[in-house]
Write an enzyme that holds these catalytic residues in place. Structure first.
Site, PDB file in Angstrom:
ATOM      1  CG  HIS A  18      -1.894  -1.038   1.374  1.00 47.03           C
ATOM      2  ND1 HIS A  18      -2.080  -1.770   2.527  1.00 47.03           N
ATOM      3  CD2 HIS A  18      -2.810  -1.510   0.491  1.00 47.03           C
ATOM      4  CE1 HIS A  18      -3.052  -2.638   2.351  1.00 47.03           C
ATOM      5  NE2 HIS A  18      -3.513  -2.516   1.116  1.00 47.03           N
ATOM      6  CE  LYS A  42     -12.850  -6.684   3.721  1.00 48.15           C
ATOM      7  NZ  LYS A  42     -11.584  -6.244   3.129  1.00 48.15           N
ATOM      8  NE  ARG A  92      -3.018  -7.851  -4.284  1.00 46.29           N
ATOM      9  CZ  ARG A  92      -3.796  -8.086  -3.246  1.00 46.29           C
ATOM     10  NH1 ARG A  92      -3.283  -8.113  -2.045  1.00 46.29           N
ATOM     11  NH2 ARG A  92      -5.074  -8.297  -3.392  1.00 46.29           N
ATOM     12  CB  SER A 130      -4.431  -6.461   4.792  1.00 47.46           C
ATOM     13  OG  SER A 130      -4.062  -5.197   4.316  1.00 47.46           O
TER      14      SER A 130
HETATM   15  O1  PNS Z   1      -9.079  -2.935   0.603  1.00 46.65           O
HETATM   16  P1  PNS Z   1     -10.351  -3.374  -0.028  1.00 46.65           P
HETATM   17  O2  PNS Z   1     -11.242  -4.077   0.986  1.00 46.65           O
HETATM   18  O3  PNS Z   1     -10.123  -4.206  -1.265  1.00 46.65           O
HETATM   19  O4  PNS Z   1     -11.114  -2.032  -0.504  1.00 46.65           O
HETATM   20  C1  PNS Z   1     -12.339  -2.107  -1.164  1.00 46.65           C
HETATM   21  C2  PNS Z   1     -12.984  -0.733  -1.363  1.00 46.65           C
HETATM   22  C3  PNS Z   1     -12.926   0.125  -0.125  1.00 46.65           C
HETATM   23  C4  PNS Z   1     -12.273  -0.024  -2.484  1.00 46.65           C
HETATM   24  C5  PNS Z   1     -14.463  -1.018  -1.768  1.00 46.65           C
HETATM   25  O5  PNS Z   1     -15.001  -1.926  -0.865  1.00 46.65           O
HETATM   26  C6  PNS Z   1     -15.345   0.217  -1.818  1.00 46.65           C
HETATM   27  O6  PNS Z   1     -15.159   1.089  -2.644  1.00 46.65           O
HETATM   28  N1  PNS Z   1     -16.322   0.276  -0.913  1.00 46.65           N
HETATM   29  C7  PNS Z   1     -17.263   1.391  -0.803  1.00 46.65           C
HETATM   30  C8  PNS Z   1     -18.671   0.978  -1.240  1.00 46.65           C
HETATM   31  C9  PNS Z   1     -18.947   1.328  -2.695  1.00 46.65           C
HETATM   32  O7  PNS Z   1     -18.708   2.429  -3.140  1.00 46.65           O
HETATM   33  N2  PNS Z   1     -19.477   0.344  -3.449  1.00 46.65           N
HETATM   34  C10 PNS Z   1     -19.882   0.535  -4.832  1.00 46.65           C
HETATM   35  C11 PNS Z   1     -18.765   0.285  -5.810  1.00 46.65           C
HETATM   36  S1  PNS Z   1     -18.435  -1.405  -6.016  1.00 46.65           S
END
Ligand code: PNS
Length: 163
Positions: A18, A42, A92, A130
């Site tokens: 990150h 989560k 990745r 993570s």
């Molecule tokens: O580290 P992560 O868990 O892969 O991050 C995921 C993240 C935060 C990018 C994703 O879960 C997110 O954007 N969540 C917010 C909800 C949202 O906007 N959902 C609609 C788009 S799919």
């Protein structure tokens, strides 16, 4: 064109992978806002939202272009609140691609003027996540190559506590 990018994620905890994206993002954008998702799905995370924000702040100390902000709800709404027009994401491997492209397309539908920009993760961190960090920590493995030095002992201590 906005010079601000939002780099979103759960960051439970922040890894060197990150951090690499944050540093490289700073060479492209004037400001990188790291958006830390308070994810109701989560609930069993290792660190609370407040702790994850604090660990990120400590890991990016002295980086003046970086801001760490927690958020809830839709990412595109958060991006607008931050006056940004770009979502920065690290990729990745091919395994990330399918999920990431779905999210990017959904975000594009929700907010067509917001662009998602993918940055390839450095080879050195292509295996790092993570979740793996938490597994290694849980069984007492050496984390020094995987998480920023400034938070190493927090991850070790928290993983021990959870046992
Ligand atoms: O580290 P992560 O868990 O892969 O991050 C995921 C993240 C935060 C990018 C994703 O879960 C997110 O954007 N969540 C917010 C909800 C949202 O906007 N959902 C609609 C788009 S799919």
């Amino acid at each position: 064109m906005s010079k601000i990018a939002v780099y979103p994620g759960s960051f439970d905890p922040v890894t060197n992978g990150h951090l690499d994206i944050i540093v490289r993002g700073c060479s492209i954008f004037e400001k990188v806002v790291v958006g830390v998702l308070e994810n109701p799905d989560k609930k069993n995370g290792l660190f609370s939202i407040e702790e994850r924000v604090e660990l990120l702040k400590r890991s990016t100390k002295g980086m003046e272009q970086v801001e760490i902000v927690g958020f809830r709800g839709l990412l595109v709404d958060f991006v607008k609140e931050q006056h940004a027009e770009v979502i920065l994401k690290g990729l990745r491997a091919v395994t990330d691609f399918e999920y990431e492209i779905q999210m990017a397309q959904m975000n594009k539908k929700l907010s067509p003027h917001i662009e998602t920009l993918f940055m390839m993760t450095d080879n050195e961190y292509s295996f790092l996540s993570s979740s793996f960090v938490k597994q290694v920590a849980q069984y007492g493995g050496d984390l020094s190559e995987f998480v920023p030095e400034a938070i190493l002992w927090d991850v070790v201590a928290k993983s021990r506590k959870g046992k």
